[in-house]
Design a protein around this motif. Structure first.
Motif, mmCIF file in Angstrom:
data_model
loop_
_atom_site.group_PDB
_atom_site.id
_atom_site.type_symbol
_atom_site.label_atom_id
_atom_site.label_comp_id
_atom_site.label_asym_id
_atom_site.label_seq_id
_atom_site.Cartn_x
_atom_site.Cartn_y
_atom_site.Cartn_z
ATOM 1 N N VAL A 125 0.869 -1.169 0.000
ATOM 2 C CA VAL A 125 0.000 0.000 0.000
ATOM 3 C C VAL A 125 0.906 1.219 0.000
ATOM 4 C CG1 VAL A 125 -1.700 1.303 1.324
ATOM 5 C CG2 VAL A 125 -1.832 -1.189 1.238
ATOM 6 N N ASP A 126 0.653 2.132 -0.922
ATOM 7 C CA ASP A 126 1.442 3.355 -0.986
ATOM 8 C C ASP A 126 0.926 4.323 0.070
ATOM 9 O OD1 ASP A 126 3.355 5.147 -1.894
ATOM 10 O OD2 ASP A 126 2.071 5.939 -3.483
ATOM 11 N N GLY A 127 1.646 4.461 1.166
ATOM 12 C CA GLY A 127 1.194 5.294 2.275
ATOM 13 C C GLY A 127 0.441 4.470 3.299
ATOM 14 N N LEU A 128 -0.348 5.128 4.118
ATOM 15 C CA LEU A 128 -1.120 4.452 5.156
ATOM 16 C C LEU A 128 -2.446 3.952 4.598
ATOM 17 C CD1 LEU A 128 -0.504 6.948 8.102
ATOM 18 C CD2 LEU A 128 0.621 4.756 7.689
ATOM 19 N N VAL A 129 -3.007 2.924 5.234
ATOM 20 C CA VAL A 129 -4.314 2.400 4.838
ATOM 21 C C VAL A 129 -5.387 3.343 5.401
ATOM 22 C CG1 VAL A 129 -5.920 0.463 4.976
ATOM 23 C CG2 VAL A 129 -3.457 0.022 4.847
ATOM 24 N N SER A 130 -6.089 4.007 4.508
ATOM 25 C CA SER A 130 -7.139 4.955 4.892
ATOM 26 C C SER A 130 -8.461 4.229 5.096
ATOM 27 C CB SER A 130 -7.309 6.002 3.792
ATOM 28 O OG SER A 130 -7.809 5.372 2.613
ATOM 29 N N ALA A 131 -9.432 4.941 5.659
ATOM 30 C CA ALA A 131 -10.781 4.385 5.817
ATOM 31 C C ALA A 131 -11.366 4.024 4.458
ATOM 32 C CB ALA A 131 -11.674 5.384 6.539
ATOM 33 N N ALA A 132 -11.149 4.882 3.469
ATOM 34 C CA ALA A 132 -11.701 4.633 2.134
ATOM 35 C C ALA A 132 -11.088 3.382 1.513
ATOM 36 C CB ALA A 132 -11.462 5.844 1.235
ATOM 37 N N LEU A 133 -9.773 3.227 1.623
ATOM 38 C CA LEU A 133 -9.126 2.036 1.066
ATOM 39 C C LEU A 133 -9.577 0.777 1.803
ATOM 40 C CD1 LEU A 133 -7.183 0.622 -0.843
ATOM 41 C CD2 LEU A 133 -5.313 1.197 0.749
ATOM 42 N N ALA A 134 -9.654 0.849 3.109
ATOM 43 C CA ALA A 134 -10.102 -0.308 3.893
ATOM 44 C C ALA A 134 -11.514 -0.713 3.489
ATOM 45 C CB ALA A 134 -10.042 0.014 5.388
ATOM 46 N N ALA A 135 -12.395 0.257 3.324
ATOM 47 C CA ALA A 135 -13.772 -0.033 2.913
ATOM 48 C C ALA A 135 -13.802 -0.638 1.510
ATOM 49 C CB ALA A 135 -14.614 1.238 2.969
ATOM 50 N N GLU A 136 -12.964 -0.137 0.626
ATOM 51 C CA GLU A 136 -12.895 -0.676 -0.739
ATOM 52 C C GLU A 136 -12.410 -2.131 -0.727
ATOM 53 O OE1 GLU A 136 -9.904 0.010 -4.482
ATOM 54 O OE2 GLU A 136 -10.676 1.812 -3.500
ATOM 55 N N LEU A 137 -11.417 -2.425 0.094
ATOM 56 C CA LEU A 137 -10.836 -3.767 0.143
ATOM 57 C C LEU A 137 -11.744 -4.788 0.828
ATOM 58 C CD1 LEU A 137 -7.135 -2.901 1.046
ATOM 59 C CD2 LEU A 137 -7.988 -3.767 -1.148
ATOM 60 N N PHE A 138 -12.440 -4.372 1.894
ATOM 61 C CA PHE A 138 -13.128 -5.341 2.751
ATOM 62 C C PHE A 138 -14.611 -5.070 2.977
ATOM 63 C CE2 PHE A 138 -8.663 -5.218 4.147
ATOM 64 C CZ PHE A 138 -8.315 -6.532 3.883
ATOM 65 N N GLY A 139 -15.111 -3.962 2.492
ATOM 66 C CA GLY A 139 -16.463 -3.488 2.760
ATOM 67 C C GLY A 139 -17.507 -4.486 3.175
ATOM 68 N N ASP A 140 -17.972 -5.345 2.270
ATOM 69 C CA ASP A 140 -19.096 -6.227 2.587
ATOM 70 C C ASP A 140 -18.697 -7.468 3.370
ATOM 71 O OD1 ASP A 140 -17.741 -7.457 0.506
ATOM 72 O OD2 ASP A 140 -19.547 -7.982 -0.618
ATOM 73 N N ARG A 141 -17.412 -7.673 3.611
ATOM 74 C CA ARG A 141 -16.966 -8.847 4.380
ATOM 75 C C ARG A 141 -16.740 -8.526 5.855
ATOM 76 N NH1 ARG A 141 -11.953 -10.691 1.145
ATOM 77 N NH2 ARG A 141 -11.909 -8.493 0.650
ATOM 78 N N ILE A 142 -16.947 -7.285 6.228
ATOM 79 C CA ILE A 142 -16.710 -6.837 7.602
ATOM 80 C C ILE A 142 -18.046 -6.540 8.268
ATOM 81 C CG2 ILE A 142 -15.651 -5.013 8.998
ATOM 82 C CD1 ILE A 142 -13.663 -6.940 7.656
ATOM 83 N N GLU A 143 -18.191 -6.991 9.510
ATOM 84 C CA GLU A 143 -19.451 -6.803 10.230
ATOM 85 C C GLU A 143 -19.624 -5.393 10.777
ATOM 86 O OE1 GLU A 143 -19.911 -9.913 13.121
ATOM 87 O OE2 GLU A 143 -19.189 -11.412 11.702
ATOM 88 N N VAL A 144 -18.529 -4.762 11.194
ATOM 89 C CA VAL A 144 -18.611 -3.434 11.805
ATOM 90 C C VAL A 144 -17.548 -2.537 11.187
ATOM 91 C CG1 VAL A 144 -18.389 -2.122 13.952
ATOM 92 C CG2 VAL A 144 -19.443 -4.390 13.988
ATOM 93 N N PHE A 145 -17.958 -1.338 10.820
ATOM 94 C CA PHE A 145 -17.022 -0.338 10.317
ATOM 95 C C PHE A 145 -17.115 0.868 11.239
ATOM 96 C CE2 PHE A 145 -15.957 3.434 7.845
ATOM 97 C CZ PHE A 145 -14.724 3.083 7.325
ATOM 98 N N VAL A 146 -16.026 1.184 11.921
ATOM 99 C CA VAL A 146 -15.984 2.341 12.819
ATOM 100 C C VAL A 146 -15.417 3.509 12.025
ATOM 101 C CG1 VAL A 146 -15.032 3.283 14.955
ATOM 102 C CG2 VAL A 146 -15.638 0.846 14.825
ATOM 103 N N PRO A 147 -16.215 4.553 11.817
ATOM 104 C CA PRO A 147 -15.719 5.688 11.020
ATOM 105 C C PRO A 147 -14.671 6.486 11.791
ATOM 106 C CG PRO A 147 -17.897 6.161 11.879
ATOM 107 C CD PRO A 147 -17.584 4.743 12.265
#
Length: 180
Positions: A125-147
């Protein structure tokens, strides 16, 4: 998924091996790469460690100077450390971050969380893993997303990782925190 002081992370309760297995499956993480234990403070971290007198001095000094913050301390695992294949049997990596959403969740579960960065294992990953990138990578496979709730924590790199095993301070990965 939840924010930390550096990367967005995947987290779960550390004692639940089945939930840890699901996290590994989602992330495609090799089982031999142990999880990190995120704690609320140095006292909670020490409860999961088995520290020699030299290690305890180093631990307390570094925790006082850099916790909460983006510093992982690798120490010998104590009897209270999780005992399953998703944690190293000999050592444990401990982190105490200042992120308010993460701290609120740690308080809500009344203990630590097992966590790893929210990226696919083996990918860069170029830089840090952002909320947007995390959601793109794992969105529907994660039960809880803390903004995210905190403004920029001022970090530009993944956390600094320091090993204290054997009473000797060794920088394993350099991040924004400079340990001297």
């Amino acid at each position: 998924m939840l924010p930390t002081d550096t990367n967005y992370a995947l987290g779960c309760l550390p004692q639940d091996e089945a939930v840890c297995a699901r996290l590994y499956d989602i992330k495609q993480r090799p089982a031999e790469k142990p999880l990190t234990l995120f704690v609320r403070d140095a006292a909670e971290g020490m409860a999961y460690a088995d520290l020699s007198p030299e290690e305890e001095v180093l631990f307390k000094d570094l925790a006082a100077r850099f916790w909460p913050g983006p510093l992982n301390l690798i120490v010998s695992a104590g009897p209270k450390a999780p005992k399953h294949k998703y944690f190293d049997a000999r050592t444990i990596s401990l982190v105490c971050n200042r992120n308010s959403a993460l701290r609120a969740l740690l308080d809500a579960v009344d203990g630590p969380l097992a966590m790893t960065s929210a990226n696919i294992s083996g990918t860069t990953v170029d830089g840090l893993v952002s909320a947007a990138l995390a959601a793109e990578l794992f969105g529907d496979r994660i039960e809880v997303f803390v903004p995210p709730v905190d403004s920029d924590a001022g970090t530009t790199q993944s956390s600094t990782i320091v090993s204290l095993v054997g009473g000797r301070l060794e920088v394993v990965r350099q991040g924004d925190v400079v340990v001297q």
